[in-house]
Scaffold this active site. Structure first.
Site: not given
Length: 119
Positions: A30, A32, A55, A99
């Site tokens: 899905c 990272d 990313c 993140c």
């Protein structure tokens, strides 16, 4: 901007031979995924590296979390928060805040792996 600096020149990239702890967080299916490797001596993280699939912000947060944890005791590294990570990068766009969770959870997974095998 520190995010761009850590994306363009990430620190501590790569796998590690015979780590004392290894932790993965995220899911390649899905998005990272981050794996962090640590070496520990006398309760201090003496070496740390990472491999990440994700990313720009994932790469930057992974790089920064390794910089923040290196040289710290296990307890100090476990106490690093998502906010401290974001602040160390001088902020992240709202859409990339998740993140920071990747970096912190990956670090904690590596430390927990170390603690399980060295308790």
């Amino acid at each position: 901007m520190k995010v761009i600096e850590h994306f363009m020149s990430p620190r501590n990239v790569g796998s590690m031979k015979d780590p004392d702890g290894e932790g993965t967080y995220g899911d390649l299916k899905c998005g990272d995924s981050l794996t962090i490797y640590i070496k520990v001596k006398d309760n201090i993280i003496t070496d740390i590296s990472f491999l990440v699939f994700g990313c720009t912000a994932s790469i930057a947060t992974s790089s920064m979390i390794t910089e923040m944890a290196k040289g710290k005791t296990i307890e100090e590294a476990l106490a690093i928060t998502e906010k401290e990570l974001i602040d160390a990068l001088d902020g992240l766009p709202q859409s990339k805040i998740h993140c920071s969770v990747l970096g912190v959870k990956g670090l904690r997974a590596a430390i927990n792996d170390y603690l399980k095998t060295n308790n």
